[in-house]
Design a protein around this motif. Structure first.
Motif, PDB file in Angstrom:
ATOM      1  N   CYS A  48       0.822  -1.223   0.000  1.00 45.33           N
ATOM      2  CA  CYS A  48       0.000   0.000   0.000  1.00 45.33           C
ATOM      3  C   CYS A  48       0.852   1.267   0.000  1.00 45.33           C
ATOM      4  O   CYS A  48       0.444   2.299  -0.544  1.00 45.33           O
ATOM      5  CB  CYS A  48      -0.927   0.001   1.223  1.00 45.33           C
ATOM      6  SG  CYS A  48      -0.133  -0.527   2.770  1.00 45.33           S
ATOM      7  N   CYS A  49       2.033   1.197   0.618  1.00 47.52           N
ATOM      8  CA  CYS A  49       2.857   2.396   0.827  1.00 47.52           C
ATOM      9  C   CYS A  49       4.225   2.334   0.162  1.00 47.52           C
ATOM     10  O   CYS A  49       4.976   3.307   0.215  1.00 47.52           O
ATOM     11  CB  CYS A  49       3.040   2.630   2.317  1.00 47.52           C
ATOM     12  SG  CYS A  49       1.490   3.003   3.158  1.00 47.52           S
TER      13      CYS A  49
ATOM     14  N   CYS B  22       1.374  -2.543   8.567  1.00 49.14           N
ATOM     15  CA  CYS B  22       2.169  -1.647   7.720  1.00 49.14           C
ATOM     16  C   CYS B  22       2.672  -0.483   8.578  1.00 49.14           C
ATOM     17  O   CYS B  22       1.886   0.264   9.158  1.00 49.14           O
ATOM     18  CB  CYS B  22       1.352  -1.127   6.550  1.00 49.14           C
ATOM     19  SG  CYS B  22       2.260   0.101   5.579  1.00 49.14           S
TER      20      CYS B  22
ATOM     21  N   CYS C  10       1.444   3.049   7.241  1.00 50.20           N
ATOM     22  CA  CYS C  10       0.041   3.288   7.607  1.00 50.20           C
ATOM     23  C   CYS C  10      -0.070   3.564   9.111  1.00 50.20           C
ATOM     24  O   CYS C  10      -0.913   4.345   9.537  1.00 50.20           O
ATOM     25  CB  CYS C  10      -0.825   2.080   7.274  1.00 50.20           C
ATOM     26  SG  CYS C  10      -1.081   1.803   5.516  1.00 50.20           S
TER      27      CYS C  10
HETATM   28 ZN   LIG Z   1       0.685   1.061   4.224  1.00 48.78          ZN
END
Ligand SMILES: [Zn+2]
Length: 265
Positions: free
Chosen positions: A178-179, A236, A239
């Motif tokens: 996601c990051c 994460c 996050c």
């Molecule tokens: Zn993330």
């Protein structure tokens, strides 16, 4: 008495059927000031050494892992993994290291606490409870490209006669897909090294997202480790940048957390 901070670290579910302590530190409960707030464990930043030392003391008290047992890596984003034993206990924290720079540690000795440092880079906890061997790897993107987890498993097999089917891996808090946005140059390096891992890459415009956890899993599967023996805690760090130290979350200025793993008697 110091107040007990229950969120200074999270337990890592290693389920290794041995007496072990496996943890990953959070930002909380330490004495460092911004931007290293609070439990910075990195001696190589502008944070004052006394604070970092005090943070280690606090973490040691909270986890019950004595500083005299700790062995700290000197990480260089490479692929080298060192075998350490009780003769190395205290190195990197209470006395000078006698072993080389490396990004992973393995031991079969009790009361030797392996310590690696993380601010997004992936911690991989490895164990074989049959042979009573544990390992800990710092797998940033460069070390992931160089298949450091494969090296660690190879050493477990060659030095300690571990069998692939007895080895387990747990992936701790780290940057997830996601990051982990990268440019074409980094994506191409990964594509060249892992052309079959197309499911680990995706793109938005000219930006790519890479799933390091997936790539590490692939590296471990290639070593013969069973899929059911590989687990991701699925946290994460970007996050959750308020909870864990995150290099990206801090826009490049951040403290550093640590993974600790120890067998005891
Ligand atoms: Zn993330």
């Amino acid at each position: 008495m110091r107040k007990y901070f229950p969120d200074m670290w999270i337990p890592i579910p290693v389920n290794d059927n041995m007496k072990t302590k496996a943890i990953f530190s959070t930002r909380h409960g330490g004495v460092s000031n911004a931007p290293y707030n609070w439990l910075n464990l990195n001696f190589n930043r502008d944070d004052c050494q006394e604070n970092v030392r005090e943070n280690f003391r606090i973490l040691s008290e909270s986890t019950g892992i004595p500083m005299e047992c700790m062995v700290l890596t000197k990480q260089v984003h490479g692929s080298k993994v060192c075998v350490v034993d009780k003769r190395h206990a205290g190195m990197g924290i209470l006395r000078q290291r006698t072993f080389d720079e490396c990004d992973g540690l393995i031991t079969s000795d009790k009361n030797v606490a392996l310590v690696t440092f993380h601010a997004d880079c992936v911690p991989v906890y490895l164990y074989d409870s049959n042979k009573e061997v544990i390992g800990l790897v710092h797998s940033g993107w460069r070390s992931t490209l160089q298949k450091i987890s494969s090296n660690a498993v190879g050493i477990m097999k060659d030095t300690f006669d571990c069998k692939s089917e007895d080895i387990f891996a747990v992936i701790g808090p780290c940057i997830h897909k996601c990051c982990f946005e990268v440019g074409t140059e980094v994506y191409e390096k990964f594509f060249d090294a892992f052309p079959e891992c197309t499911g680990s890459f995706s793109n938005k415009g000219d930006k790519w997202y890479i799933d390091l956890v997936d790539i590490i899993k692939k590296t471990l599967l290639d070593e013969g480790i069973r899929n059911s023996h590989i687990r991701d805690v699925n946290r994460c760090t970007v996050c959750e940048k308020e909870y864990f130290f995150s290099h990206r979350g801090g826009k490049g200025v951040s403290g550093t957390g640590a993974a600790l793993y120890m067998m005891y008697e």
